[in-house]
Design an enzyme around this catalytic site. Structure first.
Site, PDB file in Angstrom:
ATOM      1  N   LEU A 220      13.944 -28.907 -53.242  1.00 46.20           N
ATOM      2  CA  LEU A 220      12.585 -29.499 -53.769  1.00 46.20           C
ATOM      3  C   LEU A 220      12.645 -29.891 -55.483  1.00 46.20           C
ATOM      4  CD1 LEU A 220       9.794 -27.006 -52.163  1.00 46.20           C
ATOM      5  CD2 LEU A 220      10.723 -29.445 -51.250  1.00 46.20           C
ATOM      6  N   GLY A 221      13.332 -28.900 -56.073  1.00 46.19           N
ATOM      7  CA  GLY A 221      13.556 -29.255 -57.458  1.00 46.19           C
ATOM      8  C   GLY A 221      14.702 -28.228 -57.985  1.00 46.19           C
ATOM      9  N   GLU A 222      15.200 -28.808 -59.085  1.00 46.32           N
ATOM     10  CA  GLU A 222      16.142 -27.896 -59.712  1.00 46.32           C
ATOM     11  C   GLU A 222      15.993 -27.976 -61.349  1.00 46.32           C
ATOM     12  OE1 GLU A 222      20.461 -27.734 -57.231  1.00 46.32           O
ATOM     13  OE2 GLU A 222      19.750 -29.922 -57.758  1.00 46.32           O
ATOM     14  N   GLY A 223      16.799 -27.047 -61.846  1.00 48.41           N
ATOM     15  CA  GLY A 223      16.524 -27.092 -63.398  1.00 48.41           C
ATOM     16  C   GLY A 223      17.687 -25.924 -63.759  1.00 48.41           C
ATOM     17  N   ALA A 224      17.676 -25.883 -65.316  1.00 52.48           N
ATOM     18  CA  ALA A 224      18.583 -25.096 -65.847  1.00 52.48           C
ATOM     19  C   ALA A 224      18.340 -23.667 -65.521  1.00 52.48           C
ATOM     20  CB  ALA A 224      18.758 -25.274 -67.316  1.00 52.48           C
ATOM     21  N   GLY A 225      16.865 -23.346 -65.177  1.00 52.76           N
ATOM     22  CA  GLY A 225      16.473 -21.870 -65.106  1.00 52.76           C
ATOM     23  C   GLY A 225      16.571 -21.441 -63.637  1.00 52.76           C
ATOM     24  N   GLY A 226      16.669 -22.524 -62.700  1.00 52.16           N
ATOM     25  CA  GLY A 226      16.884 -22.003 -61.302  1.00 52.16           C
ATOM     26  C   GLY A 226      16.550 -23.284 -60.034  1.00 52.16           C
ATOM     27  N   SER A 227      16.115 -22.962 -59.215  1.00 48.88           N
ATOM     28  CA  SER A 227      15.580 -24.081 -58.416  1.00 48.88           C
ATOM     29  C   SER A 227      14.679 -23.599 -57.113  1.00 48.88           C
ATOM     30  CB  SER A 227      17.175 -24.383 -57.457  1.00 48.88           C
ATOM     31  OG  SER A 227      17.472 -23.378 -56.773  1.00 48.88           O
ATOM     32  N   ASP A 342      -0.435 -21.162 -68.315  1.00 47.88           N
ATOM     33  CA  ASP A 342       0.765 -22.031 -67.956  1.00 47.88           C
ATOM     34  C   ASP A 342       0.194 -22.980 -67.156  1.00 47.88           C
ATOM     35  OD1 ASP A 342       3.208 -23.196 -68.735  1.00 47.88           O
ATOM     36  OD2 ASP A 342       4.263 -22.028 -67.063  1.00 47.88           O
TER      37      ASP A 342
END
Length: 506
Positions: A220-227, A342
């Site tokens: 569903l989504g990915e980034g530097a901090g996880g997925s 947040d």
């Protein structure tokens, strides 16, 4: 309308703290004490008598003065005594046992291991002990086969007592996941057999290899901090979202804090809060896995940007339903003494039914935050009082909501894009916020116009002074929200229409 949202003023008739006076009998008692008539000793007088004093004159006068002062504070009557609080019983020590020839050897905690082993006399040699069966413990779910040492290892380098100490440290660590072993795998399979993700008990989430029982259906989504992945248990039917946080922080206290947070979040039962199912860790990769409710309508950010690519925009009616749901979710959290901290388009999710819910909130802040763009740990949606390091309340979430709705309505982030970089310093962002004036402009060429009450709602959300900013519950009484509640919007049809052209979407 302004008076409705103005913070209530103090109702105290006396602005100064009243002066406290002692009763007459205590004053007389204090005077008699100052004359040297110490009938009762103060509980502090004996404490201040140092065992290293030489009974000097200054020490005697200091003790006498403290005794008289403490008598004035605590000596309400000659018969009054102060009881000491009972000391809680100590925790039971860790006991490791091994049986050989009918004899059971018991070892206490690590503070007593050295003394116990120095006084231990058994009829077996060190090598005989090593060649025996691995040591068993009474601690469940702990594999201690690693305690058995290699015969070639010198006794002085890594002795049997030091190995037991390492076993004790392992058993008392803050990890929530049991180590991988055949028995644990069988036990985990039994715990999840015939159950879905929302039916698992706490014991099932303690196994780190629970991920082996999960099937990934898509990312569903990915980034530097996880997925974030779309998942389902191998023998389950319910689809859920599995969030992976890649952290190098292996501190047990850090992980305990996150676990306590998620346990608290699991107790939330609201139609406006994403449901959390459980959490487990992978010690080898230092990853944290969080299973939560799957929201098939994606995030508010993905929704408005997808419509923007197709030349559309989210209408004021839909924005009204989004604002109402977010405010109701914030009010629910506020009742439980929780501040989201947040709020932004990435953390407002929609499901396929068009229901709007909040996610990613907690005490640890960045520990369970989303994969959104942040700079030096500070979000672009943060209220001014938080950037300044001042005390803040639930009204900081109202600021973030106002900025979020302004972004969705305008189709872009409200701040000037040429001034925003990922490495902007907090003081520069604070300057932009304090000089920032919200502008919700009509766009006649696109047949887009906004009501005056909507503009008023945004203005109240973006009050720079936190004392003038209403709470979520107060904002639910704003005329714009009250008017939007009366309007019917088919949110399920909106979500379906928004993503109908996606053929290969998840």
């Amino acid at each position: 309308m302004a008076s409705m949202f103005r913070p209530p003023e103090s109702n105290r008739s006396h602005q100064k703290t009243p002066k406290l006076t002692l009763p007459v009998n205590l004053v007389q008692n204090a005077k008699s004490t100052n004359d040297g008539q110490h009938l009762n000793r103060s509980p502090y007088s004996s404490v201040n008598e140092s065992p290293y004093s030489n009974n000097s004159t200054s020490a005697t006068s200091t003790t006498s003065s403290m005794a008289s002062n403490s008598t004035l504070l605590y000596n309400r009557s000659s018969t009054t005594t102060i009881k000491n609080r009972p000391v809680p019983p100590p925790l039971p020590p860790l006991v490791l046992t091994q049986k050989k020839d009918g004899i059971e050897y018991r070892v206490a905690g690590d503070s007593q291991l050295s003394e116990r082993f120095s006084n231990l006399h058994v009829d077996i040699t060190y090598k005989e002990l090593l060649s025996s069966a691995p040591i068993s413990t009474k601690l469940s779910n702990i594999d201690t086969t690693f305690i058995k040492k290699d015969l070639d290892t010198p006794e002085g380098e890594d002795s049997y007592p030091s190995t037991l100490l390492s076993a004790y440290d392992f058993s008392s660590s803050g990890s929530n996941s049991a180590p991988l072993s055949a028995n644990n795998i069988i036990s985990c399979s039994n715990l999840i057999q015939g159950k879905d993700v929302d039916q698992l008990e706490e014991e099932a989430w303690r196994f780190g290899h629970l991920k082996d029982e999960i099937t990934t259906l898509g990312i569903l989504g990915e980034g530097a901090g996880g997925s974030v992945a779309k998942c389902r248990l191998k023998n389950g039917k319910k689809v859920f979202a599995l969030k992976t946080i890649n952290t190098m922080n292996t501190d047990p206290e850090y992980q305990k804090q996150i676990f306590r947070e998620l346990q608290f979040n699991k107790s939330f039962k609201s139609d406006y809060i994403v449901q959390y199912y459980g959490m487990f860790t992978d010690e080898q990769s230092s990853s944290i896995y969080i299973a939560m409710e799957y929201m098939g309508g994606k995030s508010l950010e993905a929704t408005y940007k997808n419509l923007l690519k197709r030349g559309g925009r989210i209408s004021e009616r839909v924005i009204g339903k989004i604002a109402e749901s977010v405010l109701r979710g914030l009010s629910y959290l506020h009742e439980r003494k929780v501040i989201h901290r947040d709020i932004k388009p990435q953390n407002i999710l929609l499901n396929e039914k068009g229901e709007i819910k909040l996610c990613d909130f907690g005490v640890s802040g960045e520990a369970v935050n989303s994969l959104a763009m942040t700079f030096t740990g500070t979000s672009f949606y943060m209220a001014p009082e938080r950037i300044q390091g001042q005390p803040y309340s639930v009204t900081c979430d109202v600021w973030s909501l106002g900025l979020t709705l302004l972004e969705v309505a305008g189709g872009r982030f409200p701040f000037e894009s040429d001034k925003i970089t990922q490495n902007v310093a907090p003081i520069e962002l604070l300057t932009m916020i304090l000089t920032f004036s919200p502008q919700l402009k009509d766009e006649p060429e696109l047949d887009i116009s906004w009501s005056k009450t909507f503009r008023s709602f945004i203005d109240y959300c973006l009050k720079k002074d936190a004392r003038e900013r209403p709470s979520p519950r107060q904002m639910l009484k704003h005329p714009w929200i009250v008017g939007q509640m009366k309007k019917k919007v088919n949110m399920e049809r909106f979500v379906k229409k928004c993503w109908e052209k996606e053929k290969d979407g998840i």
